[in-house]
Design an enzyme around this catalytic site. Structure first.
Site, PDB file in Angstrom:
ATOM      1  CB  VAL A  11      -0.505  -0.369   1.334  1.00  0.00           C
ATOM      2  CG1 VAL A  11      -2.127   1.356   1.748  1.00  0.00           C
ATOM      3  CG2 VAL A  11      -1.554  -1.206   1.471  1.00  0.00           C
ATOM      4  CE  LYS A 205     -10.109  -4.888   5.517  1.00  0.00           C
ATOM      5  NZ  LYS A 205     -10.481  -6.222   4.671  1.00  0.00           N
TER       6      LYS A 205
END
Length: 317
Positions: A11, A205
């Site tokens: 990322v 999440k």
């Protein structure tokens, strides 16, 4: 905007590589043992090439990235549980310097959400973390646009590795261990896949999403979630489900009753029966019914687009 990127995994490297195309300047890129720092903008291509060849992005110390000149810190170090370090410390440092923070790292906003918000309240900088929930899927920006008060519940398939395994088990009639080994060979699953297949990643999440929807009325942490993974799902369960027109997915749920993650029976042709590594989030709204948001929930370039979209929403300091 000037970006300091901490974390040079898939990322972080992708954010550095794509930032120029979004009109931003990378003034620092740090990995665990080094950094490239230049107030006028580093040579991103050279830093990434050095990382590939030598395992380090530069010759400066990693902490120099946090002390340099930047408008927004991109925190892309690996997610850690409990005290969420070193990510939380990086967030604190940036906010205490009145800088913005954009997180791909789930730890600080899953495990220390209230502390992050307190630091933000005392800073001229803001905190955004779209990439920590759904990769490229604009979950939090949709919640922001609708207003958290107008979202009554959320559910979804939020881990690509677990979903790939369940999809292959159902399609090929294979057992869990066989498909997991296949996923590892393909690079879909990590050498240690426990974070994904035991439901931890999906739970983090959901905890973050629950914190956003709670709007400070209460704070959730991973320990508050009920979590069950897919390691005990037998192939026979998928076969029986198929006979009834259903299949199994690892589903995360956020509601007034809390956060739950576990294997659930869903219709084979329903929205939650996404295949492969695809993710989906369903938001139940007060006045607009159910919203389905689906796409790639992981991957370097995919997640980087969410990071850079967050950067684009930040005000000038």
């Amino acid at each position: 905007m000037r970006l300091a990127i901490v974390g040079a995994g898939a990322v972080g490297r992708s954010v550095a590589d794509l930032a120029g195309g979004y009109g931003h300047t990378v003034t620092a890129l740090a990995d665990s043992g080094s950094a490239a720092v230049d107030a006028d903008g580093i040579d991103v291509a050279a830093a990434l090439e050095r990382k590939r060849e030598d395992g380090q992005v530069g010759t400066a110390a990693p902490e120099d990235a946090l002390d340099g000149e930047y408008d927004a810190l991109v925190e892309a170090t690996p997610t850690t549980l409990g005290d969420a370090q070193p990510g939380f410390g990086h967030v604190r440092t940036a906010l205490e310097r009145d800088r913005h923070v954009v997180l791909a790292n789930k730890g600080p906003v899953a495990e220390r959400y209230d502390e992050v918000r307190e630091l933000e309240a005392e800073s001229a900088g803001g905190v955004r973390f779209e990439a920590a929930v759904g990769g490229a899927i604009p979950v939090l920006s949709t919640v922001e646009d609708f207003g958290p008060n107008n979202i009554v519940a959320a559910r979804g398939v939020l881990n690509g590795t677990a979903n790939f395994v369940l999809t292959r088990m159902a399609a090929e009639g294979l057992d869990y261990e066989h498909v997991l080994a296949e996923a590892q060979d393909m690079g879909v699953a990590e050498a240690d896949p426990s974070f994904d297949v035991e439901g931890t990643d999906a739970a983090l999440k959901c905890v973050i999403l629950a914190n956003v929807l709670a709007q400070g009325e209460r704070t959730y942490r991973l320990e508050d979630a009920e979590v069950e993974g897919i390691t005990d799902v037998p192939g026979s369960a998928l076969e029986l489900a198929h006979e009834d027109g259903r299949t199994v997915r690892l589903v995360g749920e956020v509601s007034g009753d809390g956060v739950r993650v576990g294997p659930r029976l869903v219709s084979e042709h329903g929205d939650l029966a996404v295949g492969g590594t695809t993710n989906i989030v369903q938001l139940e709204t007060d006045h607009a019914g159910r919203l389905n948001l689906s796409g790639r929930g992981a991957g370097g370039p995919e997640t980087a687009t969410a990071v850079l979209s967050d950067v684009g929403r930040l005000p000038e300091l």
